[in-house]
Design a protein around this motif. Structure first.
Motif, PDB file in Angstrom:
ATOM      1  N   ASN A 127     -15.599 -17.333 -24.652  1.00 14.45           N
ATOM      2  CA  ASN A 127     -15.536 -18.792 -24.680  1.00 14.45           C
ATOM      3  C   ASN A 127     -14.234 -19.280 -25.307  1.00 14.45           C
ATOM      4  O   ASN A 127     -13.585 -20.209 -24.805  1.00 14.45           O
ATOM      5  CB  ASN A 127     -16.741 -19.323 -25.469  1.00 14.45           C
TER       6      ASN A 127
ATOM      7  N   TRP B 136     -11.221 -21.472 -23.311  1.00 10.38           N
ATOM      8  CA  TRP B 136     -10.910 -22.861 -23.608  1.00 10.38           C
ATOM      9  C   TRP B 136      -9.604 -23.061 -24.373  1.00 10.38           C
ATOM     10  O   TRP B 136      -8.905 -24.058 -24.149  1.00 10.38           O
ATOM     11  CB  TRP B 136     -12.049 -23.500 -24.401  1.00 10.38           C
TER      12      TRP B 136
ATOM     13  N   ILE C 186     -12.023 -31.206 -24.176  1.00 10.42           N
ATOM     14  CA  ILE C 186     -12.011 -29.735 -24.056  1.00 10.42           C
ATOM     15  C   ILE C 186     -12.727 -29.107 -25.248  1.00 10.42           C
ATOM     16  O   ILE C 186     -13.543 -28.188 -25.097  1.00 10.42           O
ATOM     17  CB  ILE C 186     -10.565 -29.218 -23.940  1.00 10.42           C
TER      18      ILE C 186
ATOM     19  N   TRP D  34     -16.072 -26.800 -25.298  1.00  8.12           N
ATOM     20  CA  TRP D  34     -16.088 -25.506 -25.981  1.00  8.12           C
ATOM     21  C   TRP D  34     -17.321 -25.402 -26.889  1.00  8.12           C
ATOM     22  O   TRP D  34     -18.047 -24.392 -26.853  1.00  8.12           O
ATOM     23  CB  TRP D  34     -14.788 -25.392 -26.751  1.00  8.12           C
TER      24      TRP D  34
ATOM     25  N   CYS E 176     -20.501 -25.072 -24.870  1.00  5.73           N
ATOM     26  CA  CYS E 176     -20.675 -23.707 -24.361  1.00  5.73           C
ATOM     27  C   CYS E 176     -21.196 -22.776 -25.459  1.00  5.73           C
ATOM     28  O   CYS E 176     -22.034 -21.908 -25.194  1.00  5.73           O
ATOM     29  CB  CYS E 176     -19.371 -23.177 -23.785  1.00  5.73           C
TER      30      CYS E 176
END
Length: 258
Positions: free
Chosen positions: A21, A25, A55, A59, A62
């Motif tokens: 992840n 990102w 963004i 992140w 996620c």
């Protein structure tokens, strides 16, 4: 401390997915940060700053999906009704564990503006994350010892200057300024050494809060007062990854700034 038994394999899977992840990102974040630096137009910089926040929130979302998939973070959150993602907040919390930051991010993601933490200068060198924090305008503070300041009095006030510069940037977009008022993670040894009058808290350090209030003034709309509790005992980051935390309770109170 009674915890879930957990799983080492689950811990390996969790950290692996979180690393993937980060690797996905952070480069996107840095590309936008570079574009922001190259074009010195105020409107462009506001737009790219907002894109970087989006963004960062993706992140965090996620990470939340990873925790949900593996059952690694069970949050019970109270008091978040009525919070506004378009406002400006000063967020104050107790500090028990490194897990606190991930807990706060999951509890508040997209409910309030993106959380900005004050970080030690040395953390800028953390691979990937240091550059991400820099791109997101996290303020980096130089923590000088009393001995150093005696030898270098010109260094006094550097943190206040850094705070004011950071808060000037925070005024451009809705922001949540985060402060662990105790200044360090709670341990019983620190509590006893301080002679703290509070059962579950260290003595507060008001300097960071004073810096932010002085720099932002009426720009802050209210204080978000957060209490984090781990009923099974204070966990480590490894406990989180390996699913050894049965429950996390977060209580939120919104307070007016006097």
């Amino acid at each position: 401390m009674q915890t879930r038994r957990g799983s080492t394999l689950k811990g390996v899977i969790t950290i692996s997915l979180m690393v993937v992840n980060v690797v996905f990102w952070v480069p996107l974040l840095l590309v936008v940060a570079l574009a922001k630096l190259i074009i010195p137009l105020a409107a462009w910089r506001r737009w790219t700053s907002a894109l970087m926040i989006w963004i960062a929130q993706a992140w965090i979302s996620c990470n939340g999906a990873i925790f949900s998939l593996l059952g690694a973070l069970r949050l019970e959150v109270e008091g978040v009704a009525g919070l506004d993602p378009r406002s400006w907040y000063l967020v104050l919390s107790n500090h028990r564990s490194w897990v606190d930051i991930l807990v706060l991010q999951q509890a508040f993601n997209r409910r309030i503006p993106f959380l900005k933490f004050f970080l030690k200068q040395e953390l800028i060198w953390v691979p990937f994350l240091g550059l991400a924090w820099w791109a997101l305008d996290f303020p980096f503070m130089k923590r000088h010892s009393a001995t150093y300041l005696q030898k270098h009095p010109e260094a006094r006030g550097e943190d206040l200057d850094a705070t004011r510069k950071a808060c000037q940037r925070f005024a451009l977009l809705p922001t949540s300024v985060m402060n662990f008022v105790e200044g360090t993670r709670f341990t019983q040894a620190k509590h006893d050494a301080q002679g703290s009058p509070y059962e579950h808290l260290l003595k507060p350090k008001s300097g960071g809060v004073a810096f932010v209030l002085d720099a932002m003034g009426d720009g802050l709309h209210s204080i978000i007062d957060v209490t984090i509790a781990y009923p099974a005992g204070t966990p480590s980051l490894l406990d989180l990854l390996a699913d050894r935390i049965p429950e996390v309770r977060v209580q939120v109170r919104q307070r007016a700034i006097p």
